[in-house]
Write an enzyme that holds these catalytic residues in place. Structure first.
Site, PDB file in Angstrom:
ATOM      1  N   LYS A  35       0.843  -1.197   0.000  1.00 17.96           N
ATOM      2  CA  LYS A  35       0.000   0.000   0.000  1.00 17.96           C
ATOM      3  C   LYS A  35       0.882   1.253   0.000  1.00 17.96           C
ATOM      4  CE  LYS A  35      -0.405  -0.044   5.047  1.00 17.96           C
ATOM      5  NZ  LYS A  35      -1.308  -0.078   6.202  1.00 17.96           N
ATOM      6  N   TYR A 260      12.807  31.468   5.330  1.00 19.20           N
ATOM      7  CA  TYR A 260      11.540  32.077   5.715  1.00 19.20           C
ATOM      8  C   TYR A 260      11.480  32.347   7.212  1.00 19.20           C
ATOM      9  CZ  TYR A 260       9.620  31.026   1.095  1.00 19.20           C
ATOM     10  OH  TYR A 260       9.380  30.977  -0.255  1.00 19.20           O
TER      11      TYR A 260
END
Length: 364
Positions: A35, A260
C-alpha cells in the site's frame, strides 16, 4: 547527477523477502503489504519483484491501489484492507479480495456482487481484537457465519485482525490478550471453514510472536528495510536511497538570517548549502531548525531554518564540498529510522510521504 533521485534497490528487497521467509513455518504464506505506493517506493516494481520471489499475497489499503497492480499485470491475490462503497464495482471487476470490516460494507459488497451473478467470491473478515480502528467485534462471529451460510455468493477466504503494539514488548500482556481473542475466533470458525486463511501477525509480530503465524503473516515495513528493532534492522537492507545535490553554496556572516521567517540567525560565520528538495517532496517542516540532517561526503549536515516547499538549507561549515556534489538524505548508511526518530516521528511517515514528483530509478 543534477536532481533529486529516489533509488529503489530490488536486490535489497529480495534479501529482505528471503530473510522474512526463513523466519516462517513451512506452511505459512507470506502476504506482502504494498500500500501507499509500496511504502513510498514504486508499488508496481516492488510487486513484480516480490511476485518473482514467490510472495503468496499482496495487500493494499484502497481499491485503486489494487487496480493499478492488476493493470500492471500482477495476478497474485490482492487483499484490499479498507474497501469503500463507491469502489466496490471496480474491486469486483479487477478480482480484488475485500477485507469486510462492518455490516455496512458487508451489505454493500453483497449488493454489488448480486448485480453480477458471480458466486463464491473470495472475501476476508476483519475482526477488532484491540486496535479499535476497523473490524467486527468478536461477539459478532456467529451472526457473520450465519450470513455466510445464507449467501453463497461469498466464499470465506480469510479471517484476520491487527495487533496494536507488537513492536513494544512492554505491552506483551495486551498483545497476548489480542492473540487469545483471535485464537477463540479461529476455534469458532475453522471447524466450518477449514480452508480459511487466518492471519494476525504484522512485521513486529513475526519477530516477537512466531507461534502465532497461523496460515499467513502480513509484512510491510520490514520488506523495505526497517524492522522496528535494532537487531532486526541490522539484518535487513534498506530498499530506498534518496539522493539530491548541492545547488548553491552561501557564506553567512555573524547575525545574518536564513530562509523564511528568519528562523535561523548565524551566531558565527556559517557556510550553507541549498538543496533542491523540500516539504513538497516529503521532507516535512518537522525536519527544519536542526531536527533533521543530510549526509555530505559521509558527514552530517544539519538542516537550518524552516524547510521550504522545494528547498532546504544545510550547515556545511565543517564539510569541504562544492556545488553539484551528491547529498544522501536516506540510504543504507543514512537510516530513515534514525532520521525520523531524530525529528520525533517514525520511518513509516518519512518514506511513505516521499512525493511522486521525485524521479524514481529502479536498481535491479
Amino acid at each position: 547527477m543534477s536532481e533529486t533521485i529516489l533509488e529503489i534497490h530490488l536486490p535489497n528487497l529480495r534479501h529482505n523477502y528471503q530473510f522474512l521467509r526463513k523466519r516462517l513455518a513451512p506452511n505459512a504464506k507470506l502476504l506482502a503489504v504494498v500500500k501507499a505506493f509500496g511504502y513510498g517506493s514504486d508499488a508496481i516494481a516492488v510487486a513484480k519483484c516480490l511476485s518473482a520471489c514467490g510472495a503468496d499475497y499482496f495487500a493494499v489499503a484502497y481499491v485503486h491501489e489494487g487496480v493499478a497492480l492488476r493493470k500492471a499485470g500482477i495476478t497474485t491475490p490482492i487483499l484490499v484492507l479498507h474497501p469503500q462503497e463507491p469502489n466496490l464495482d471496480a474491486l469486483i471487476e479487477y478480482k480484488l479480495e475485500p477485507g469486510l470490516y462492518s455490516h455496512r460494507i458487508f451489505d454493500a459488497f453483497l449488493h454489488a456482487l448480486k448485480q453480477t451473478n458471480i458466486e463464491n467470491y473470495p472475501v476476508h473478515l476483519k475482526f477488532n481484537t484491540g486496535l479499535n480502528r476497523l473490524g467486527f467485534h468478536p461477539s459478532q462471529v456467529k451472526e457473520l457465519l450465519t450470513l455466510l451460510e445464507q449467501n453463497k455468493q461469498l466464499q470465506l477466504k480469510g479471517v484476520y485482525s491487527h495487533l496494536a503494539a507488537s513492536d513494544d514488548l512492554n505491552e506483551n500482556t495486551y498483545t497476548n490478550q489480542q492473540l487469545t481473542t483471535f485464537e477463540a475466533l479461529v476455534k469458532n470458525i475453522k471447524p466450518k471453514y477449514p480452508d480459511t486463511l487466518f492471519h494476525v501477525l504484522n512485521t513486529s509480530g513475526v519477530m516477537h510472536y512466531p507461534n502465532a503465524q497461523y496460515d499467513m503473516v502480513r509484512t510491510g515495513i520490514s520488506l523495505y528495510g526497517y524492522g522496528n528493532d535494532p537487531e532486526v534492522d541490522a539484518q535487513l537492507k534498506p530498499v530506498l536511497t534518496l539522493k539530491t545535490v548541492i545547488s548553491q553554496l552561501h557564506t553567512l556572516e555573524k547575525g545574518a538570517s536564513l530562509g523564511y521567517n528568519r528562523a535561523f540567525i548565524a551566531k558565527e560565520v556559517t557556510k550553507t548549502a541549498t538543496l533542491p528538495i523540500g516539504h513538497a517532496d516529503g521532507i516535512g517542516r518537522i525536519y527544519g531548525n536542526g531536527n533533521g540532517y543530510v549526509w555530505i561526503h559521509g558527514k552530517k549536515a544539519p538542516i537550518l531554518g524552516n524547510v521550504c516547499m522545494d528547498m532546504i538549507m544545510v550547515d556545511v561549515t565543517h564539510i569541504p564540498c562544492a556545488e553539484g556534489d551528491e547529498v544522501i538524505v536516506i540510504g543504507p548508511n543514512a537510516s530513515a529510522e534514525a532520521l525520523a526518530n531524530h525529528a520525533g516521528t517514525i520511518s513509516y511517515e518519512l518514506i511513505t510521504g516521499l512525493s511522486q514528483r521525485i524521479q524514481r530509478r529502479i536498481i535491479r
